[in-house]
Design an enzyme around this catalytic site. Structure first.
Site, PDB file in Angstrom:
ATOM      1  N   LYS A  80      -1.367 -27.474  15.780  1.00 48.30           N
ATOM      2  CA  LYS A  80      -1.990 -27.862  17.047  1.00 48.30           C
ATOM      3  C   LYS A  80      -1.977 -29.376  17.105  1.00 48.30           C
ATOM      4  CE  LYS A  80      -4.346 -25.807  20.479  1.00 48.30           C
ATOM      5  NZ  LYS A  80      -4.218 -24.486  21.099  1.00 48.30           N
ATOM      6  N   GLY A 180     -15.101 -13.850  34.220  1.00 46.82           N
ATOM      7  CA  GLY A 180     -14.063 -14.852  34.480  1.00 46.82           C
ATOM      8  C   GLY A 180     -12.860 -14.243  35.189  1.00 46.82           C
ATOM      9  N   GLY A 182     -10.208 -16.111  36.360  1.00 44.28           N
ATOM     10  CA  GLY A 182      -9.265 -17.230  36.456  1.00 44.28           C
ATOM     11  C   GLY A 182      -7.841 -16.730  36.306  1.00 44.28           C
ATOM     12  N   VAL A 184      -6.025 -15.627  33.798  1.00 43.78           N
ATOM     13  CA  VAL A 184      -5.830 -14.366  33.074  1.00 43.78           C
ATOM     14  C   VAL A 184      -6.694 -13.257  33.683  1.00 43.78           C
ATOM     15  CG1 VAL A 184      -5.981 -13.204  30.847  1.00 43.78           C
ATOM     16  CG2 VAL A 184      -5.313 -15.601  30.940  1.00 43.78           C
TER      17      VAL A 184
HETATM   18  P1  NAD Z   1      -9.037 -20.332  33.685  1.00 43.32           P
HETATM   19  O1  NAD Z   1      -9.697 -21.660  33.556  1.00 43.32           O
HETATM   20  O2  NAD Z   1      -7.924 -20.151  34.646  1.00 43.32           O
HETATM   21  O3  NAD Z   1     -10.129 -19.221  34.025  1.00 43.32           O
HETATM   22  C1  NAD Z   1     -11.399 -19.193  33.487  1.00 43.32           C
HETATM   23  C2  NAD Z   1     -12.330 -18.712  34.591  1.00 43.32           C
HETATM   24  O4  NAD Z   1     -13.629 -18.513  34.038  1.00 43.32           O
HETATM   25  C3  NAD Z   1     -12.488 -19.704  35.728  1.00 43.32           C
HETATM   26  O5  NAD Z   1     -12.274 -19.034  36.954  1.00 43.32           O
HETATM   27  C4  NAD Z   1     -13.932 -20.198  35.588  1.00 43.32           C
HETATM   28  O6  NAD Z   1     -14.538 -20.493  36.853  1.00 43.32           O
HETATM   29  C5  NAD Z   1     -14.593 -19.015  34.933  1.00 43.32           C
HETATM   30  N1  NAD Z   1     -15.809 -19.326  34.190  1.00 43.32           N
HETATM   31  C6  NAD Z   1     -16.062 -20.389  33.412  1.00 43.32           C
HETATM   32  N2  NAD Z   1     -17.273 -20.282  32.882  1.00 43.32           N
HETATM   33  C7  NAD Z   1     -17.811 -19.121  33.318  1.00 43.32           C
HETATM   34  C8  NAD Z   1     -19.041 -18.446  33.120  1.00 43.32           C
HETATM   35  N3  NAD Z   1     -20.014 -18.944  32.351  1.00 43.32           N
HETATM   36  N4  NAD Z   1     -19.244 -17.265  33.745  1.00 43.32           N
HETATM   37  C9  NAD Z   1     -18.298 -16.755  34.534  1.00 43.32           C
HETATM   38  N5  NAD Z   1     -17.112 -17.336  34.754  1.00 43.32           N
HETATM   39  C10 NAD Z   1     -16.881 -18.503  34.162  1.00 43.32           C
HETATM   40  O7  NAD Z   1      -8.568 -19.947  32.193  1.00 43.32           O
HETATM   41  P2  NAD Z   1      -7.541 -18.807  31.784  1.00 43.32           P
HETATM   42  O8  NAD Z   1      -6.209 -19.414  31.557  1.00 43.32           O
HETATM   43  O9  NAD Z   1      -7.678 -17.636  32.692  1.00 43.32           O
HETATM   44  O10 NAD Z   1      -8.114 -18.425  30.340  1.00 43.32           O
HETATM   45  C11 NAD Z   1      -9.286 -17.627  30.197  1.00 43.32           C
HETATM   46  C12 NAD Z   1      -9.619 -17.467  28.728  1.00 43.32           C
HETATM   47  O11 NAD Z   1      -8.527 -16.862  28.044  1.00 43.32           O
HETATM   48  C13 NAD Z   1      -9.868 -18.793  27.988  1.00 43.32           C
HETATM   49  O12 NAD Z   1     -10.833 -18.579  26.979  1.00 43.32           O
HETATM   50  C14 NAD Z   1      -8.514 -19.083  27.342  1.00 43.32           C
HETATM   51  O13 NAD Z   1      -8.669 -19.889  26.192  1.00 43.32           O
HETATM   52  C15 NAD Z   1      -8.073 -17.688  26.984  1.00 43.32           C
HETATM   53  N6  NAD Z   1      -6.611 -17.558  26.847  1.00 43.32           N
HETATM   54  C16 NAD Z   1      -5.796 -17.816  27.903  1.00 43.32           C
HETATM   55  C17 NAD Z   1      -4.417 -17.677  27.759  1.00 43.32           C
HETATM   56  C18 NAD Z   1      -3.481 -17.908  28.920  1.00 43.32           C
HETATM   57  O14 NAD Z   1      -2.330 -17.455  28.848  1.00 43.32           O
HETATM   58  N7  NAD Z   1      -3.908 -18.552  29.983  1.00 43.32           N
HETATM   59  C19 NAD Z   1      -3.868 -17.283  26.528  1.00 43.32           C
HETATM   60  C20 NAD Z   1      -4.727 -17.013  25.454  1.00 43.32           C
HETATM   61  C21 NAD Z   1      -6.113 -17.163  25.635  1.00 43.32           C
END
Ligand code: NAD
Length: 367
Positions: A80, A180, A182, A184
């Site tokens: 990382k 969440g 977002g 994913v």
């Molecule tokens: P993102 O930022 O697009 O989505 C996260 C969502 O969670 C946002 O809509 C945000 O408003 C919401 N949120 C934040 N705090 C909150 C709370 N307390 N209560 C309710 N909602 C809340 O991120 P993402 O890319 O969708 O990733 C989501 C999770 O998955 C993260 O933990 C990330 O590390 C993990 N992850 C993502 C990927 C990927 O391919 N994007 C891969 C592996 C792991």
């Protein structure tokens, strides 16, 4: 603790401190373990309060990548990188190109990707200086946004957990509380709704909630998500949400979602096991994104990415079986599975593959 003591205790192979005053670059690359293959892990840019905080973060995250790759059956190690700076005001072409040079100097021992605070434009600058970048734009033959594959992989992890817990993996028969919506989360909700599942959703962002409701999900309050009477809790937002305050409120039978570091402490994992709530270890469930970028080495295509993401089902099944075999909680079983694989493969004595030899000073004459 001194640096070498730290390296020793976290079992890192190498830590590289990168400095370029002209570009204002201060960065750290941590290579945790390369027994299975080159260290792969994203680059994060964050206004760390101190150098120690940056170091702690990169050490923790790089170690996590070793486990994620190992448990996912990938021939990759864990690494990382972090740049110390504010992504809103400290970015420049020079910064990323200077950092790209440092990555290139490692000759592929470390391969970088996008993480928090980094966007596709920053990746383009890195890509100008080094080939050792994945997750580049599809116009360069890259894999683009990993989120749909992470969501698809998460669904496979959910199926494995349902099969293990209930003996029936038909997703449409179960209800889900998704935290969440977002990148994913929304894709996962779409897949769950297509399967006919009942879905509850919460998110800070009203637009994301509205999008989920449009797909047929039922909105609940930010704090109410922990009390929902659903079969599966699917964290897709932040970490540390499974803790001693939330667990007593759970009516869930399964916890399986994409968020990183869901367990606040190891004790939270023990507590879930004690309450007979099946926890699908986060780093095994959310490996679809890593699998997706790993395919870039051979040439990315969508079918291959989906096919690989389906292996998450088997990885999770194996983790649950190890937990049962060794009578340990599933989060420990995931670590054990990763460590066992690194050990076994690391000890393998592979035959020499042969390569053209060069003997300095000797020349063959034709004819
Ligand atoms: P993102 O930022 O697009 O989505 C996260 C969502 O969670 C946002 O809509 C945000 O408003 C919401 N949120 C934040 N705090 C909150 C709370 N307390 N209560 C309710 N909602 C809340 O991120 P993402 O890319 O969708 O990733 C989501 C999770 O998955 C993260 O933990 C990330 O590390 C993990 N992850 C993502 C990927 C990927 O391919 N994007 C891969 C592996 C792991």
């Amino acid at each position: 603790m001194g640096i070498f003591e730290t390296i020793e205790s976290t079992k890192h192979e190498q830590i590289i401190f990168c400095n370029n005053a002209d570009a204002g670059l201060k960065a750290i690359i941590a290579i945790h373990n390369t027994v299975l293959g080159p260290a792969l892990g994203g680059l994060r840019m964050w206004p760390y309060a101190s150098e120690q905080e940056a170091l702690d973060d990169v050490l923790r995250l790089s170690r996590g990548m070793t486990y994620k790759a190992a448990v996912s059956g990938l021939n990759l190690g864990g690494g990382k990188a972090v740049i110390i700076g504010d992504p809103r005001k400290d970015k420049s072409e020079a910064l990323f190109r200077a950092f790209g040079r440092f990555i290139d100097s490692l000759h592929g021992r470390y391969i970088t990707a996008e993480d928090v605070g980094i966007d596709v434009n920053d990746m383009e600058f890195l890509f100008q200086e080094t080939n050792n970048v994945v997750g580049v734009h599809q116009v360069h033959g890259g894999s683009g946004d990993p989120s749909p594959y992470t969501a698809y992989g998460t669904l496979q992890g959910i199926k494995a957990a349902l099969q293990w817990k209930f003996g029936d993996q038909e997703v449409g028969k179960y209800s889900f509380a998704v935290q969440g919506a977002g990148h994913v989360g929304i894709q996962l909700i779409k897949l769950l709704r297509e399967a006919g599942s009942k879905v509850f959703v919460t998110d800070f962002n009203a637009d994301s909630v509205a999008e989920a409701v449009e797909l047929g999900a039922e909105a609940v309050g930010l704090d109410d998500i922990y009390d929902v009477d659903a079969d599966v809790f699917s964290p897709c937002a932040l970490g540390a949400i499974v803790n001693e305050e939330t667990i007593p409120r759970f009516k869930f039978k399964v916890v399986a979602g994409a968020a990183n570091n869901q367990l606040a402490t190891e004790a939270a994992g023990d507590q879930l096991a004690a309450r007979d709530i099946l926890y699908a270890p986060d780093y095994a469930v959310n490996a679809g994104g890593l699998m997706n970028v790993s395919i870039e080495f051979e040439g990315w295509n969508r079918e291959r990415a989906l096919r690989m993401s389906r292996t998450i089902y088997y990885n999770l099944s194996k983790i649950f079986a190890i937990a049962e075999r060794d009578n340990i909680p599933s989060y420990k079983a995931a670590d054990r599975m990763a460590e066992e694989r690194i050990e076994v493969i690391g000890k393998l004595k592979l035959p020499h593959m042969g390569q053209p030899h060069r003997f300095p000073g000797r020349e063959r004459q034709n004819g």
